[in-house]
Write an enzyme that holds these catalytic residues in place. Structure first.
Site, PDB file in Angstrom:
ATOM      1  N   GLY A   1       2.118   5.670 -10.148  1.00 52.00           N
ATOM      2  CA  GLY A   1       0.896   6.150  -9.507  1.00 52.00           C
ATOM      3  C   GLY A   1       0.867   7.656  -9.310  1.00 52.00           C
ATOM      4  O   GLY A   1      -0.156   8.306  -9.534  1.00 52.00           O
TER       5      GLY A   1
ATOM      6  N   THR B   1      -1.928   1.189 -15.094  1.00 51.15           N
ATOM      7  CA  THR B   1      -0.729   0.750 -14.370  1.00 51.15           C
ATOM      8  C   THR B   1       0.420   1.679 -14.775  1.00 51.15           C
ATOM      9  O   THR B   1       0.425   2.207 -15.880  1.00 51.15           O
ATOM     10  CB  THR B   1      -0.402  -0.737 -14.651  1.00 51.15           C
ATOM     11  OG1 THR B   1       0.824  -1.086 -13.994  1.00 51.15           O
ATOM     12  CG2 THR B   1      -0.255  -1.031 -16.133  1.00 51.15           C
ATOM     13  N   GLY B   2       1.350   1.848 -13.860  1.00 48.98           N
ATOM     14  CA  GLY B   2       2.464   2.757 -14.139  1.00 48.98           C
ATOM     15  C   GLY B   2       2.816   3.539 -12.893  1.00 48.98           C
ATOM     16  O   GLY B   2       2.548   3.078 -11.778  1.00 48.98           O
TER      17      GLY B   2
ATOM     18  N   VAL C   1       0.676   5.436  -0.837  1.00 50.54           N
ATOM     19  CA  VAL C   1      -0.441   4.859  -1.588  1.00 50.54           C
ATOM     20  C   VAL C   1      -0.373   5.381  -3.016  1.00 50.54           C
ATOM     21  O   VAL C   1      -0.166   6.578  -3.227  1.00 50.54           O
ATOM     22  CB  VAL C   1      -1.792   5.244  -0.933  1.00 50.54           C
ATOM     23  CG1 VAL C   1      -2.958   4.736  -1.767  1.00 50.54           C
ATOM     24  CG2 VAL C   1      -1.879   4.700   0.488  1.00 50.54           C
TER      25      VAL C   1
ATOM     26  N   THR D   1       0.819  -3.277 -11.577  1.00 49.45           N
ATOM     27  CA  THR D   1      -0.459  -3.555 -10.922  1.00 49.45           C
ATOM     28  C   THR D   1      -1.263  -4.485 -11.797  1.00 49.45           C
ATOM     29  O   THR D   1      -1.268  -4.301 -13.019  1.00 49.45           O
ATOM     30  CB  THR D   1      -1.243  -2.239 -10.766  1.00 49.45           C
ATOM     31  OG1 THR D   1      -0.475  -1.378  -9.938  1.00 49.45           O
ATOM     32  CG2 THR D   1      -2.621  -2.457 -10.175  1.00 49.45           C
TER      33      THR D   1
HETATM   34  N1  ASP Z   1       0.432   2.153 -10.266  1.00 52.30           N
HETATM   35  C1  ASP Z   1       1.096   1.407  -9.228  1.00 52.30           C
HETATM   36  C2  ASP Z   1       1.480   2.333  -8.111  1.00 52.30           C
HETATM   37  O1  ASP Z   1       1.964   3.414  -8.376  1.00 52.30           O
HETATM   38  C3  ASP Z   1       2.280   0.632  -9.693  1.00 52.30           C
HETATM   39  C4  ASP Z   1       2.175   0.007 -11.059  1.00 52.30           C
HETATM   40  O2  ASP Z   1       1.084  -0.157 -11.592  1.00 52.30           O
HETATM   41  O3  ASP Z   1       3.215  -0.326 -11.633  1.00 52.30           O
HETATM   42  O4  ASP Z   1       1.359   1.937  -6.985  1.00 52.30           O
END
Ligand code: ASP
Length: 318
Positions: free
Chosen positions: A204, A201-202, A179, A150
């Site tokens: 979710g 980020t990661g 989501v 993200t």
């Molecule tokens: N956090 C985001 C989600 O789970 C994906 C990401 O940041 O890699 O949609």
């Protein structure tokens, strides 16, 4: 003091543009919107905006959020299709007293009525990624969801206003309607101009179990530096998830306080982020975890060149 911090290398051109606006006295909200649009519009980033990786049905469903640190207004869209700049729609929604978080068809109807630009967000390149993944899934016993990231950004302007924004296509091959944390206040982002802002980020699903962005802002409010607050929150939640569930998903967070001091923590190898402040030109850093501590190094020219080369490399059908 003004500044911006953002997740991943992909934010560099965006924060460079945002910095120009902040330097010229523009507000934190304009800097966030323009900076995130830059990332959404760049076709080679495969996890944000145009070129983002599609869901299971080969549709690009996008999540985005905008939060104003003065008023605490939040606007978000989730699982929205066929609009060019979800961040702008989220910003527009943030001034609504009610109905400020819209999903799917409702978000699209709102965006259409407000005149936001439509666009088919599925690029040919993303289609090839999808087709290749389908073939791979048939041959190998793997989970489909890797291929996400993200863009999340925090900005501080000369008037000490702070804003945070996020934009993502979420997990590759996610279920239609899934989501993540990115449009969820407290999890994917949080900002309070009297303290500072944070974005994550990661995975979710795990970030939401921890309300991690709110926790980091709360810790900064108690007097911790952004780096201490990030370190504490990531190590606490990483340990908690491992003890309760045997594993913790990817978790990376970036924070800036209202003095322009910043901090970053992660539980993965290879996290990159971008920063600019009045005292520091736009830079990309890489975070390494050494003896349980997050250490940040400026990315070398070689790393940066290689990054762009691999992103823009021709992609073949397998
Ligand atoms: N956090 C985001 C989600 O789970 C994906 C990401 O940041 O890699 O949609």
């Amino acid at each position: 003091m003004w500044g911006m911090i953002a997740t991943w290398r992909m934010a560099l051109e965006g924060i460079t543009k945002g910095a120009e606006l902040l330097e010229n006295g523009k507000c934190a909200g304009d800097a966030i919107e323009e900076a995130i649009k830059e990332v959404e519009d760049f076709p080679y980033y495969k996890s944000v905006g145009y070129g983002g990786l599609p869901n299971e049905e080969m549709e690009v469903e996008l999540d985005a959020a905008y939060m104003d640190g003065d008023t605490l207004d939040v606007g978000c869209v989730a699982a929205i299709k066929d609009f060019k700049n979800p961040i702008s729609i989220a910003r527009r929604l943030s001034i609504e007293k009610v109905n400020s978080m819209l999903v799917g068809a409702g978000a699209e109807k709102f965006a259409h009525k407000e005149g936001f630009e439509r666009k088919n967000m599925l690029s040919d390149r993303a289609k090839i990624h999808y087709e290749n993944k389908i073939k791979k899934l048939k041959k190998e016993d793997i989970v489909p969801y890797d291929g996400h990231d993200t863009v999340g950004m925090v900005s501080l302007d000369k008037n000490r206003k702070m804003v945070v924004g996020t934009s993502t296509s979420g997990l590759f091959m996610k279920k239609k309607g899934r989501v993540g944390d990115s449009p969820i206040a407290g999890s994917g982002f949080y900002v309070d101009s009297e303290i500072g802002g944070v974005t994550a980020t990661g995975l979710g699903e795990d970030l939401m179990k921890c309300c991690i962005s709110y926790e980091v802002v709360r810790l900064m409010g108690e007097g911790f530096s952004p780096q201490e607050a990030c370190d504490r929150a990531v190590s606490k939640f990483d340990a908690k998830l491992k003890s309760r569930r045997n594993k913790a998903g990817d978790m990376s967070i970036v924070a800036m306080n209202n003095k322009g001091e910043w901090g970053v923590a992660t539980n993965i190898e290879g996290f990159s982020f971008a920063v600019v402040t009045e005292n520091e030109p736009p830079k990309v850093y890489l975070t390494k975890i050494i003896n349980n501590k997050c250490v940040h190094e400026v990315a070398s020219k070689e790393w940066l060149d290689d990054y762009m080369k691999t992103r823009t490399m021709p992609l073949e059908r397998k």
